[in-house]
Design a protein around this motif. Structure first.
Motif, PDB file in Angstrom:
ATOM      1  N   ILE A 117       8.991  -6.704  -0.780  1.00  0.00           N
ATOM      2  CA  ILE A 117       8.754  -6.633  -2.219  1.00  0.00           C
ATOM      3  C   ILE A 117       7.300  -6.955  -2.532  1.00  0.00           C
ATOM      4  O   ILE A 117       6.649  -6.264  -3.322  1.00  0.00           O
ATOM      5  CB  ILE A 117       9.699  -7.606  -2.959  1.00  0.00           C
ATOM      6  N   ALA A 118       6.783  -8.003  -1.887  1.00  0.00           N
ATOM      7  CA  ALA A 118       5.387  -8.391  -2.105  1.00  0.00           C
ATOM      8  C   ALA A 118       4.434  -7.299  -1.632  1.00  0.00           C
ATOM      9  O   ALA A 118       3.434  -6.996  -2.299  1.00  0.00           O
ATOM     10  CB  ALA A 118       5.094  -9.699  -1.374  1.00  0.00           C
ATOM     11  N   LEU A 119       4.739  -6.687  -0.489  1.00  0.00           N
ATOM     12  CA  LEU A 119       3.883  -5.627   0.041  1.00  0.00           C
ATOM     13  C   LEU A 119       3.770  -4.468  -0.940  1.00  0.00           C
ATOM     14  O   LEU A 119       2.672  -3.973  -1.221  1.00  0.00           O
ATOM     15  CB  LEU A 119       4.444  -5.130   1.378  1.00  0.00           C
ATOM     16  N   VAL A 120       4.902  -4.033  -1.465  1.00  0.00           N
ATOM     17  CA  VAL A 120       4.910  -2.893  -2.392  1.00  0.00           C
ATOM     18  C   VAL A 120       4.192  -3.241  -3.691  1.00  0.00           C
ATOM     19  O   VAL A 120       3.386  -2.459  -4.206  1.00  0.00           O
ATOM     20  CB  VAL A 120       6.357  -2.433  -2.664  1.00  0.00           C
ATOM     21  N   LYS A 121       4.455  -4.429  -4.213  1.00  0.00           N
ATOM     22  CA  LYS A 121       3.855  -4.816  -5.489  1.00  0.00           C
ATOM     23  C   LYS A 121       2.351  -5.062  -5.377  1.00  0.00           C
ATOM     24  O   LYS A 121       1.569  -4.618  -6.226  1.00  0.00           O
ATOM     25  CB  LYS A 121       4.544  -6.072  -6.034  1.00  0.00           C
ATOM     26  N   LEU A 122       1.932  -5.767  -4.332  1.00  0.00           N
ATOM     27  CA  LEU A 122       0.527  -6.160  -4.216  1.00  0.00           C
ATOM     28  C   LEU A 122      -0.380  -4.994  -3.832  1.00  0.00           C
ATOM     29  O   LEU A 122      -1.574  -5.007  -4.145  1.00  0.00           O
ATOM     30  CB  LEU A 122       0.385  -7.295  -3.196  1.00  0.00           C
ATOM     31  N   THR A 123       0.174  -4.006  -3.144  1.00  0.00           N
ATOM     32  CA  THR A 123      -0.644  -2.860  -2.730  1.00  0.00           C
ATOM     33  C   THR A 123      -0.412  -1.619  -3.596  1.00  0.00           C
ATOM     34  O   THR A 123      -1.090  -0.608  -3.412  1.00  0.00           O
ATOM     35  CB  THR A 123      -0.360  -2.483  -1.264  1.00  0.00           C
ATOM     36  N   ASN A 124       0.565  -1.708  -4.520  1.00  0.00           N
ATOM     37  CA  ASN A 124       0.968  -0.532  -5.304  1.00  0.00           C
ATOM     38  C   ASN A 124       1.411   0.609  -4.395  1.00  0.00           C
ATOM     39  O   ASN A 124       1.120   1.784  -4.641  1.00  0.00           O
ATOM     40  CB  ASN A 124      -0.178  -0.055  -6.209  1.00  0.00           C
ATOM     41  N   LEU A 125       2.106   0.251  -3.324  1.00  0.00           N
ATOM     42  CA  LEU A 125       2.570   1.236  -2.353  1.00  0.00           C
ATOM     43  C   LEU A 125       3.507   2.227  -3.053  1.00  0.00           C
ATOM     44  O   LEU A 125       4.480   1.823  -3.689  1.00  0.00           O
ATOM     45  CB  LEU A 125       3.292   0.528  -1.201  1.00  0.00           C
ATOM     46  N   PRO A 126       3.236   3.528  -2.951  1.00  0.00           N
ATOM     47  CA  PRO A 126       3.949   4.533  -3.758  1.00  0.00           C
ATOM     48  C   PRO A 126       5.298   4.952  -3.197  1.00  0.00           C
ATOM     49  O   PRO A 126       5.538   6.139  -2.930  1.00  0.00           O
ATOM     50  CB  PRO A 126       2.967   5.708  -3.751  1.00  0.00           C
ATOM     51  N   ALA A 127       6.207   4.021  -3.030  1.00  0.00           N
ATOM     52  CA  ALA A 127       7.559   4.343  -2.569  1.00  0.00           C
ATOM     53  C   ALA A 127       8.522   4.210  -3.746  1.00  0.00           C
ATOM     54  O   ALA A 127       8.424   3.269  -4.536  1.00  0.00           O
ATOM     55  CB  ALA A 127       7.980   3.412  -1.441  1.00  0.00           C
ATOM     56  N   LYS A 128       9.452   5.160  -3.857  1.00  0.00           N
ATOM     57  CA  LYS A 128      10.386   5.179  -4.970  1.00  0.00           C
ATOM     58  C   LYS A 128      11.818   5.017  -4.469  1.00  0.00           C
ATOM     59  O   LYS A 128      12.187   5.581  -3.444  1.00  0.00           O
ATOM     60  CB  LYS A 128      10.273   6.501  -5.730  1.00  0.00           C
ATOM     61  N   ARG A 129      12.611   4.275  -5.243  1.00  0.00           N
ATOM     62  CA  ARG A 129      14.024   4.134  -4.922  1.00  0.00           C
ATOM     63  C   ARG A 129      14.828   5.213  -5.630  1.00  0.00           C
ATOM     64  O   ARG A 129      14.734   5.358  -6.846  1.00  0.00           O
ATOM     65  CB  ARG A 129      14.544   2.758  -5.330  1.00  0.00           C
ATOM     66  N   TRP A 130      15.595   5.962  -4.863  1.00  0.00           N
ATOM     67  CA  TRP A 130      16.542   6.918  -5.418  1.00  0.00           C
ATOM     68  C   TRP A 130      17.935   6.326  -5.248  1.00  0.00           C
ATOM     69  O   TRP A 130      18.498   6.386  -4.150  1.00  0.00           O
ATOM     70  CB  TRP A 130      16.452   8.263  -4.689  1.00  0.00           C
ATOM     71  N   SER A 131      18.479   5.733  -6.290  1.00  0.00           N
ATOM     72  CA  SER A 131      19.803   5.130  -6.192  1.00  0.00           C
ATOM     73  C   SER A 131      20.859   6.199  -5.981  1.00  0.00           C
ATOM     74  O   SER A 131      20.706   7.350  -6.419  1.00  0.00           O
ATOM     75  CB  SER A 131      20.114   4.321  -7.455  1.00  0.00           C
ATOM     76  N   ILE A 132      21.936   5.838  -5.331  1.00  0.00           N
ATOM     77  CA  ILE A 132      23.003   6.785  -5.032  1.00  0.00           C
ATOM     78  C   ILE A 132      23.582   7.412  -6.309  1.00  0.00           C
ATOM     79  O   ILE A 132      23.786   8.626  -6.362  1.00  0.00           O
ATOM     80  CB  ILE A 132      24.109   6.113  -4.206  1.00  0.00           C
ATOM     81  N   LEU A 209      -7.614  11.707   8.856  1.00  0.00           N
ATOM     82  CA  LEU A 209      -8.091  11.115   7.604  1.00  0.00           C
ATOM     83  C   LEU A 209      -9.160  10.088   7.954  1.00  0.00           C
ATOM     84  O   LEU A 209      -8.933   9.224   8.806  1.00  0.00           O
ATOM     85  CB  LEU A 209      -6.948  10.429   6.837  1.00  0.00           C
ATOM     86  N   LYS A 210     -10.294  10.192   7.327  1.00  0.00           N
ATOM     87  CA  LYS A 210     -11.374   9.245   7.564  1.00  0.00           C
ATOM     88  C   LYS A 210     -11.264   8.107   6.564  1.00  0.00           C
ATOM     89  O   LYS A 210     -11.494   8.280   5.373  1.00  0.00           O
ATOM     90  CB  LYS A 210     -12.731   9.938   7.435  1.00  0.00           C
ATOM     91  N   LEU A 211     -10.900   6.933   7.064  1.00  0.00           N
ATOM     92  CA  LEU A 211     -10.775   5.779   6.180  1.00  0.00           C
ATOM     93  C   LEU A 211     -12.146   5.350   5.669  1.00  0.00           C
ATOM     94  O   LEU A 211     -13.127   5.367   6.402  1.00  0.00           O
ATOM     95  CB  LEU A 211     -10.101   4.612   6.911  1.00  0.00           C
ATOM     96  N   ASP A 212     -12.167   4.944   4.419  1.00  0.00           N
ATOM     97  CA  ASP A 212     -13.401   4.498   3.780  1.00  0.00           C
ATOM     98  C   ASP A 212     -13.135   3.138   3.144  1.00  0.00           C
ATOM     99  O   ASP A 212     -12.295   3.007   2.252  1.00  0.00           O
ATOM    100  CB  ASP A 212     -13.823   5.515   2.712  1.00  0.00           C
ATOM    101  N   SER A 213     -13.859   2.126   3.594  1.00  0.00           N
ATOM    102  CA  SER A 213     -13.652   0.771   3.093  1.00  0.00           C
ATOM    103  C   SER A 213     -14.063   0.622   1.629  1.00  0.00           C
ATOM    104  O   SER A 213     -13.781  -0.408   1.007  1.00  0.00           O
ATOM    105  CB  SER A 213     -14.418  -0.244   3.955  1.00  0.00           C
ATOM    106  N   ASN A 214     -14.710   1.625   1.074  1.00  0.00           N
ATOM    107  CA  ASN A 214     -15.086   1.585  -0.342  1.00  0.00           C
ATOM    108  C   ASN A 214     -14.009   2.178  -1.244  1.00  0.00           C
ATOM    109  O   ASN A 214     -14.127   2.131  -2.465  1.00  0.00           O
ATOM    110  CB  ASN A 214     -16.399   2.347  -0.560  1.00  0.00           C
ATOM    111  N   ILE A 215     -12.971   2.747  -0.634  1.00  0.00           N
ATOM    112  CA  ILE A 215     -11.868   3.324  -1.399  1.00  0.00           C
ATOM    113  C   ILE A 215     -10.701   2.334  -1.375  1.00  0.00           C
ATOM    114  O   ILE A 215     -10.150   2.034  -0.317  1.00  0.00           O
ATOM    115  CB  ILE A 215     -11.430   4.683  -0.818  1.00  0.00           C
ATOM    116  N   SER A 216     -10.340   1.829  -2.536  1.00  0.00           N
ATOM    117  CA  SER A 216      -9.318   0.785  -2.629  1.00  0.00           C
ATOM    118  C   SER A 216      -7.996   1.214  -1.998  1.00  0.00           C
ATOM    119  O   SER A 216      -7.352   0.425  -1.303  1.00  0.00           O
ATOM    120  CB  SER A 216      -9.096   0.410  -4.092  1.00  0.00           C
TER     121      SER A 216
END
Length: 421
Positions: A117-132, A209-216
């Protein structure tokens, strides 16, 4: 699962670790990242590490993505996603964006582990729950294909919906044992790999994908990948060379303070209650600690692997199995969910769980695992729900408790039968 591979239950093994260790790990990884490109370490070992993800794997994946340019894909992860699945799916989404592909990361279960929960909230990780209950309203015609990350479709309830509309499987990336005969346009399944996050990190460094430390967004994704890699390698203690190489690469981009904030998330009181129950109910047979914890709410299901993490630390115990009956009030369904943790190198969780619980009528195993961890999920079916009568609920739990122990003890202590016939 459990997971998870059939490991929908599997989550970070680092939940029981001293939190200060994260700082030490960060310092070590930073030192790895500081090594000059011209060093023997970089020129020889890194070259060998990248061989697994260069040609033809990288070329095939790049060509596959290019064939599907400007399409929309459904990225499916297990019902109870762990940090490895969440971070790997995010990395794939960012890679696919380079080819104009729009990805929706979805799961059908819930995030109940406090660190997830903390990982998703703190990083704004774009995962969605599709309830049954909402699946009937989902329009999959907007997708041209689907992707499986860190699973092979056996730990998600979304597969039935996907199969109904005959959505093609475009990409499959996983580090668990082969679970079935899936036909994917591109498949990279490495049972020898310790984490799917390691595989995705290899893709990144190979140039997808080239990671860029300046891109949040890049920094947050790298942080999530580091968490996923750490969690599936028990804080790197079970990591192999390619995992350390991946961690060393990610250490150039990830946010150590953000990772520490995720790792320092406190356990909820309900999780502590389940751990207490597991301690009270545990039985030890031949260095196996087995504990049934009774009924749990659907949203507390991740307390089971955390209890297993705790029990396996007991003296003279090399393997812990914790299980309970999880009740989903929305669906009025019940399922037996269990988790295994082991420190015994000669015990294969995948083989152990599959042999203990077997498979259903369709040939689908009730559980499986990876190195040091595994899980199982067994539908109760006709006897599910209807627990208003306390005596009936008690009897039902006793029956399933005995049955689970019986199946485990066939392998743990074959000479001792719970039920004498």
């Amino acid at each position: 699962m459990p997971s998870n591979s059939l490991t929908p239950l599997d989550n970070s093994l680092q939940t029981a670790m001293p939190k200060a260790d994260a700082v030490t790990d960060d310092a070590l990884l930073t030192e790895v990242a500081k090594k000059p490109p011209s060093s023997n370490f970089s020129s020889s070992r890194e070259k060998r590490w990248l061989e697994a993800s260069s040609e033809p794997t990288i070329r095939n994946l790049r060509q596959t993505l290019e064939r599907h340019r400007s399409e929309r894909q459904l990225v499916v992860i297990q019902d109870f996603p762990d940090p490895d699945a969440l971070s790997s799916a995010w990395a794939y989404q960012l890679i696919a964006q380079q080819h104009g592909i729009q990805c929706d990361i979805v799961y059908a279960g819930t995030l109940s582990h406090q660190e997830n929960i903390a990982l998703v909230k703190l990083t704004n990780l774009p995962a969605k729950r599709w309830s049954i209950p909402s699946l009937k309203e989902r329009d999959l015609s907007v997708y041209q294909g689907y992707v499986l990350i860190d699973n092979q479709g056996t730990t998600t309830q979304l597969m039935s919906l996907i199969q109904q509309v005959a959505l093609p499987l475009v990409v499959l990336i996983d580090h668990h044992s082969i679970q079935g005969d899936l036909k994917a346009e591109f498949a990279d399944v490495r049972p020898q790999a310790k984490a799917t996050a390691t595989i995705l990190t290899q893709y990144l460094q190979a140039g997808l994908l080239k990671l860029d430390s300046n891109i949040s967004e890049h920094v947050k994704c790298a942080t999530a990948l580091m968490h996923g890699l750490r969690s599936d390698t028990n804080r790197l203690m079970q990591a192999e060379e390619e995992d350390f190489m991946a961690a060393g690469y990610l250490s150039r981009f990830y946010d150590s303070q953000l990772l520490n904030a995720v790792l320092q998330t406190s356990r909820s009181r309900r999780v502590m209650d389940v751990i207490e129950r597991s301690l009270k109910n545990r039985k030890v047979y031949n260095n196996f600690s087995i504990a049934g914890v009774g009924y749990l709410r659907y949203e507390d299901r991740d307390a089971i692997p955390q209890a297993a993490d705790f029990l396996v630390t007991e003296e003279n115990v090399h393997t812990a199995v914790v299980y309970g009956i999880v009740h989903d009030e929305d669906e009025e369904l019940e399922v037996v969910i269990g988790s295994l943790r082991t420190n015994k190198l000669t015990l294969d969780p995948d083989e152990f769980i599959k042999e203990a619980f077997g498979q259903d009528r369709t040939g689908r195993f009730f559980g499986g695992g990876r190195m040091m961890a595994g899980g199982f999920e067994i539908p109760i079916g006709f006897l599910g729900s209807f627990n208003d009568n306390a005596e009936y609920a008690k009897l039902k739990w006793e029956v399933f408790d005995i049955q689970i122990k019986q199946k485990l003890l066939r392998l743990v202590n074959p000479e001792d039968n719970l039920i004498q016939t």
